[in-house]
Design a protein around this motif. Structure first.
Motif, PDB file in Angstrom:
ATOM      1  N   ILE A  26     -48.877 -29.561 -48.295  1.00 39.35           N
ATOM      2  CA  ILE A  26     -47.667 -29.727 -47.502  1.00 39.35           C
ATOM      3  C   ILE A  26     -46.637 -28.721 -48.015  1.00 39.35           C
ATOM      4  O   ILE A  26     -45.785 -29.051 -48.855  1.00 39.35           O
ATOM      5  CB  ILE A  26     -47.178 -31.190 -47.532  1.00 39.35           C
ATOM      6  CG1 ILE A  26     -45.915 -31.369 -46.686  1.00 39.35           C
ATOM      7  CG2 ILE A  26     -47.004 -31.709 -48.944  1.00 39.35           C
ATOM      8  CD1 ILE A  26     -45.552 -32.817 -46.423  1.00 39.35           C
ATOM      9  N   PRO A  27     -46.739 -27.453 -47.574  1.00 38.58           N
ATOM     10  CA  PRO A  27     -45.865 -26.402 -48.089  1.00 38.58           C
ATOM     11  C   PRO A  27     -44.419 -26.582 -47.627  1.00 38.58           C
ATOM     12  O   PRO A  27     -44.146 -27.345 -46.686  1.00 38.58           O
ATOM     13  CB  PRO A  27     -46.476 -25.123 -47.525  1.00 38.58           C
ATOM     14  CG  PRO A  27     -47.150 -25.563 -46.266  1.00 38.58           C
ATOM     15  CD  PRO A  27     -47.670 -26.946 -46.552  1.00 38.58           C
ATOM     16  N   ASN A  28     -43.515 -25.872 -48.289  1.00 40.67           N
ATOM     17  CA  ASN A  28     -42.082 -26.093 -48.094  1.00 40.67           C
ATOM     18  C   ASN A  28     -41.369 -24.864 -47.533  1.00 40.67           C
ATOM     19  O   ASN A  28     -40.978 -23.963 -48.293  1.00 40.67           O
ATOM     20  CB  ASN A  28     -41.440 -26.478 -49.422  1.00 40.67           C
ATOM     21  CG  ASN A  28     -42.108 -27.674 -50.072  1.00 40.67           C
ATOM     22  OD1 ASN A  28     -43.229 -27.579 -50.581  1.00 40.67           O
ATOM     23  ND2 ASN A  28     -41.430 -28.799 -50.061  1.00 40.67           N
ATOM     24  N   PRO A  29     -41.168 -24.794 -46.225  1.00 38.32           N
ATOM     25  CA  PRO A  29     -40.370 -23.719 -45.638  1.00 38.32           C
ATOM     26  C   PRO A  29     -38.883 -23.982 -45.863  1.00 38.32           C
ATOM     27  O   PRO A  29     -38.480 -25.114 -46.148  1.00 38.32           O
ATOM     28  CB  PRO A  29     -40.718 -23.808 -44.150  1.00 38.32           C
ATOM     29  CG  PRO A  29     -40.983 -25.270 -43.947  1.00 38.32           C
ATOM     30  CD  PRO A  29     -41.664 -25.738 -45.214  1.00 38.32           C
ATOM     31  N   TRP A  30     -38.074 -22.951 -45.718  1.00 43.35           N
ATOM     32  CA  TRP A  30     -36.637 -23.116 -45.926  1.00 43.35           C
ATOM     33  C   TRP A  30     -35.833 -22.819 -44.663  1.00 43.35           C
ATOM     34  O   TRP A  30     -34.618 -22.999 -44.642  1.00 43.35           O
ATOM     35  CB  TRP A  30     -36.156 -22.222 -47.069  1.00 43.35           C
ATOM     36  CG  TRP A  30     -36.433 -20.761 -46.845  1.00 43.35           C
ATOM     37  CD1 TRP A  30     -35.592 -19.834 -46.284  1.00 43.35           C
ATOM     38  CD2 TRP A  30     -37.647 -20.066 -47.162  1.00 43.35           C
ATOM     39  NE1 TRP A  30     -36.202 -18.599 -46.230  1.00 43.35           N
ATOM     40  CE2 TRP A  30     -37.467 -18.717 -46.769  1.00 43.35           C
ATOM     41  CE3 TRP A  30     -38.855 -20.439 -47.746  1.00 43.35           C
ATOM     42  CZ2 TRP A  30     -38.466 -17.752 -46.933  1.00 43.35           C
ATOM     43  CZ3 TRP A  30     -39.843 -19.480 -47.898  1.00 43.35           C
ATOM     44  CH2 TRP A  30     -39.639 -18.158 -47.508  1.00 43.35           C
ATOM     45  N   ASP A  31     -36.494 -22.339 -43.615  1.00 45.03           N
ATOM     46  CA  ASP A  31     -35.824 -22.104 -42.345  1.00 45.03           C
ATOM     47  C   ASP A  31     -36.856 -22.173 -41.225  1.00 45.03           C
ATOM     48  O   ASP A  31     -38.055 -22.389 -41.477  1.00 45.03           O
ATOM     49  CB  ASP A  31     -35.083 -20.755 -42.339  1.00 45.03           C
ATOM     50  CG  ASP A  31     -36.005 -19.561 -42.540  1.00 45.03           C
ATOM     51  OD1 ASP A  31     -37.242 -19.716 -42.482  1.00 45.03           O
ATOM     52  OD2 ASP A  31     -35.485 -18.447 -42.750  1.00 45.03           O
ATOM     53  N   ILE A  32     -36.402 -22.009 -39.992  1.00 43.78           N
ATOM     54  CA  ILE A  32     -37.311 -22.151 -38.853  1.00 43.78           C
ATOM     55  C   ILE A  32     -38.394 -21.081 -38.872  1.00 43.78           C
ATOM     56  O   ILE A  32     -39.572 -21.356 -38.588  1.00 43.78           O
ATOM     57  CB  ILE A  32     -36.520 -22.096 -37.533  1.00 43.78           C
ATOM     58  CG1 ILE A  32     -35.667 -23.347 -37.380  1.00 43.78           C
ATOM     59  CG2 ILE A  32     -37.474 -21.990 -36.339  1.00 43.78           C
ATOM     60  CD1 ILE A  32     -34.817 -23.354 -36.142  1.00 43.78           C
ATOM     61  N   GLY A  33     -38.017 -19.836 -39.195  1.00 44.33           N
ATOM     62  CA  GLY A  33     -39.010 -18.770 -39.197  1.00 44.33           C
ATOM     63  C   GLY A  33     -40.145 -19.031 -40.158  1.00 44.33           C
ATOM     64  O   GLY A  33     -41.326 -18.888 -39.802  1.00 44.33           O
ATOM     65  N   SER A  34     -39.812 -19.425 -41.387  1.00 47.35           N
ATOM     66  CA  SER A  34     -40.867 -19.702 -42.363  1.00 47.35           C
ATOM     67  C   SER A  34     -41.678 -20.926 -41.950  1.00 47.35           C
ATOM     68  O   SER A  34     -42.887 -20.995 -42.184  1.00 47.35           O
ATOM     69  CB  SER A  34     -40.273 -19.883 -43.767  1.00 47.35           C
ATOM     70  OG  SER A  34     -39.274 -20.894 -43.796  1.00 47.35           O
ATOM     71  N   THR A  48     -39.364 -30.043 -46.264  1.00 47.25           N
ATOM     72  CA  THR A  48     -38.220 -29.192 -46.542  1.00 47.25           C
ATOM     73  C   THR A  48     -38.054 -29.034 -48.050  1.00 47.25           C
ATOM     74  O   THR A  48     -38.626 -29.786 -48.842  1.00 47.25           O
ATOM     75  CB  THR A  48     -36.922 -29.769 -45.947  1.00 47.25           C
ATOM     76  OG1 THR A  48     -36.635 -31.046 -46.547  1.00 47.25           O
ATOM     77  CG2 THR A  48     -37.048 -29.926 -44.437  1.00 47.25           C
ATOM     78  N   THR A  49     -37.278 -28.054 -48.447  1.00 45.22           N
ATOM     79  CA  THR A  49     -36.959 -27.817 -49.850  1.00 45.22           C
ATOM     80  C   THR A  49     -35.453 -27.700 -49.988  1.00 45.22           C
ATOM     81  O   THR A  49     -34.836 -26.802 -49.408  1.00 45.22           O
ATOM     82  CB  THR A  49     -37.649 -26.549 -50.393  1.00 45.22           C
ATOM     83  OG1 THR A  49     -36.976 -26.119 -51.594  1.00 45.22           O
ATOM     84  CG2 THR A  49     -37.632 -25.405 -49.401  1.00 45.22           C
ATOM     85  N   SER A  50     -34.853 -28.596 -50.728  1.00 45.44           N
ATOM     86  CA  SER A  50     -33.403 -28.559 -50.883  1.00 45.44           C
ATOM     87  C   SER A  50     -32.972 -27.268 -51.568  1.00 45.44           C
ATOM     88  O   SER A  50     -31.957 -26.662 -51.206  1.00 45.44           O
ATOM     89  CB  SER A  50     -32.915 -29.773 -51.676  1.00 45.44           C
ATOM     90  OG  SER A  50     -33.450 -29.790 -52.985  1.00 45.44           O
ATOM     91  N   SER A  51     -33.766 -26.813 -52.555  1.00 46.06           N
ATOM     92  CA  SER A  51     -33.395 -25.594 -53.277  1.00 46.06           C
ATOM     93  C   SER A  51     -33.544 -24.367 -52.389  1.00 46.06           C
ATOM     94  O   SER A  51     -32.633 -23.528 -52.306  1.00 46.06           O
ATOM     95  CB  SER A  51     -34.239 -25.433 -54.540  1.00 46.06           C
ATOM     96  OG  SER A  51     -35.623 -25.363 -54.234  1.00 46.06           O
ATOM     97  N   GLY A  52     -34.682 -24.238 -51.701  1.00 54.17           N
ATOM     98  CA  GLY A  52     -34.900 -23.079 -50.843  1.00 54.17           C
ATOM     99  C   GLY A  52     -33.846 -22.975 -49.764  1.00 54.17           C
ATOM    100  O   GLY A  52     -33.334 -21.876 -49.470  1.00 54.17           O
ATOM    101  N   PHE A  53     -33.490 -24.087 -49.151  1.00 59.79           N
ATOM    102  CA  PHE A  53     -32.453 -24.076 -48.128  1.00 59.79           C
ATOM    103  C   PHE A  53     -31.096 -23.726 -48.733  1.00 59.79           C
ATOM    104  O   PHE A  53     -30.346 -22.919 -48.170  1.00 59.79           O
ATOM    105  CB  PHE A  53     -32.387 -25.426 -47.428  1.00 59.79           C
ATOM    106  CG  PHE A  53     -31.226 -25.548 -46.482  1.00 59.79           C
ATOM    107  CD1 PHE A  53     -31.122 -24.704 -45.379  1.00 59.79           C
ATOM    108  CD2 PHE A  53     -30.240 -26.487 -46.686  1.00 59.79           C
ATOM    109  CE1 PHE A  53     -30.049 -24.800 -44.498  1.00 59.79           C
ATOM    110  CE2 PHE A  53     -29.163 -26.598 -45.819  1.00 59.79           C
ATOM    111  CZ  PHE A  53     -29.071 -25.755 -44.720  1.00 59.79           C
ATOM    112  N   ALA A  54     -30.781 -24.308 -49.881  1.00 58.63           N
ATOM    113  CA  ALA A  54     -29.483 -24.033 -50.519  1.00 58.63           C
ATOM    114  C   ALA A  54     -29.325 -22.551 -50.823  1.00 58.63           C
ATOM    115  O   ALA A  54     -28.271 -21.955 -50.548  1.00 58.63           O
ATOM    116  CB  ALA A  54     -29.352 -24.853 -51.801  1.00 58.63           C
ATOM    117  N   TRP A  55     -30.366 -21.917 -51.382  1.00 62.24           N
ATOM    118  CA  TRP A  55     -30.272 -20.492 -51.706  1.00 62.24           C
ATOM    119  C   TRP A  55     -30.067 -19.657 -50.449  1.00 62.24           C
ATOM    120  O   TRP A  55     -29.347 -18.663 -50.468  1.00 62.24           O
ATOM    121  CB  TRP A  55     -31.537 -20.044 -52.439  1.00 62.24           C
ATOM    122  CG  TRP A  55     -31.773 -20.788 -53.719  1.00 62.24           C
ATOM    123  CD1 TRP A  55     -30.824 -21.295 -54.568  1.00 62.24           C
ATOM    124  CD2 TRP A  55     -33.033 -21.141 -54.290  1.00 62.24           C
ATOM    125  NE1 TRP A  55     -31.424 -21.941 -55.628  1.00 62.24           N
ATOM    126  CE2 TRP A  55     -32.768 -21.859 -55.491  1.00 62.24           C
ATOM    127  CE3 TRP A  55     -34.359 -20.917 -53.920  1.00 62.24           C
ATOM    128  CZ2 TRP A  55     -33.781 -22.348 -56.306  1.00 62.24           C
ATOM    129  CZ3 TRP A  55     -35.378 -21.410 -54.723  1.00 62.24           C
ATOM    130  CH2 TRP A  55     -35.090 -22.113 -55.901  1.00 62.24           C
TER     131      TRP A  55
END
Length: 287
Positions: A26-34, A48-55
């Protein structure tokens, strides 16, 4: 016949089925494209990834508001046909009533699952007491049940991430969260075969999520043999993208060289992928 896009109920049903047997990534994208690219590779669910989205928003991890997190969840659920598990941090609330309200709002975004951590964000006292953590988990469970009960609840024991790598405490917390209503259990930071095997045994019969941090760790086949049900990567994919970007940018800034661009995807490839993806989605939306 062109298939229509799955409904929220469809996604939640599929997500629960994934937790019944086998081992899935269950991989973790940070936006719609990924997220859409990961969907194209055949993954069955995303988190989702809180860190990936935050960065991506120019912020450190765990610094965003509940409203920002909810808006991101809305976007991610609408942007992919796969079930989305929300990295919902500690529920964006200080007390159990607040957790229940946050979970209610998260469910309304259409997520198929969500995780609640037992971390406080306070370095002096990094974990909620077991009684308080259980109360918060039970509040999340009640909110899900009131909404129909089909959203999967993940209980997270953060011991290893906050400097308390006590396996006995971790397993005791996971068991308590299971009794409080968690459907899946997760102890990020547990990495060795022995640790993972102990968590899987201690959490049984609940399914267990394991986090992979970096290259060289156990494979999906290894995880399956240990009885792990699902494997996520947290912010690792985002960190991988940032690592390539930072190396290339530093070469330009510090040496005036462009060798860091050697492994870049071509614009034509990206445009072709997203053009095809958009056309498929438009067709499915019209059905």
């Amino acid at each position: 016949m062109t298939p229509s896009r799955p409904s929220v109920a469809d996604k939640r049903r599929v997500f629960r089925q994934l937790h019944e047997a086998g081992c899935f990534a269950i991989p973790n994208p940070w936006d719609i494209g990924s997220a859409r690219f990961l969907q194209s590779l055949g993954f069955k669910a995303l988190a989702t990834t809180s860190s990936g989205f935050a960065w991506s928003q120019g912020r450190p991890d765990a610094s965003g508001s509940r409203d920002v997190a909810l808006a991101h969840l809305h976007e991610m659920v609408a942007g992919t046909d796969l079930p989305i598990n929300a990295d919902f941090e500690n529920g964006y609330a200080l007390d159990a009533a607040g957790v229940a309200e946050s979970v209610r709002l998260a469910i309304e975004t259409g997520v198929a699952g969500l995780s609640i951590e037992d971390s406080t964000g306070d370095a002096a006292s990094p974990l909620y007491s077991i009684d308080t953590a259980v109360e918060r988990m039970r509040a999340a469970r009640n909110a899900i049940d009131k909404a129909g009960g089909d959203t999967l609840l993940v209980g997270r024991a953060e011991c290893f991430l906050v400097g308390r790598p006590d396996l006995d405490e971790t397993i005791a917390r996971l068991r308590a969260y299971a009794q409080a209503g968690a459907d899946c259990l997760y102890a990020p930071g547990v990495r060795t075969r022995e640790q993972i095997a102990a968590v899987v045994a201690g959490a049984a019969p609940k399914p267990v999520n394991v986090l992979v941090w970096s290259a060289g760790e156990l494979t999906m086949a290894d995880m399956a043999l240990l009885g792990v049900r699902r494997v996520s990567v947290g912010g690792a994919l985002a960190r991988t993208a940032w690592g390539a970007f930072m190396r290339a940018a530093r070469l330009i800034a510090e040496q005036g060289e462009f060798d860091g661009l050697a492994d870049a995807a071509s614009g034509a490839e990206l445009d072709a992928f997203f053009r095809d993806d958009l056309e498929k989605r438009n067709v499915m939306s019209a059905v």
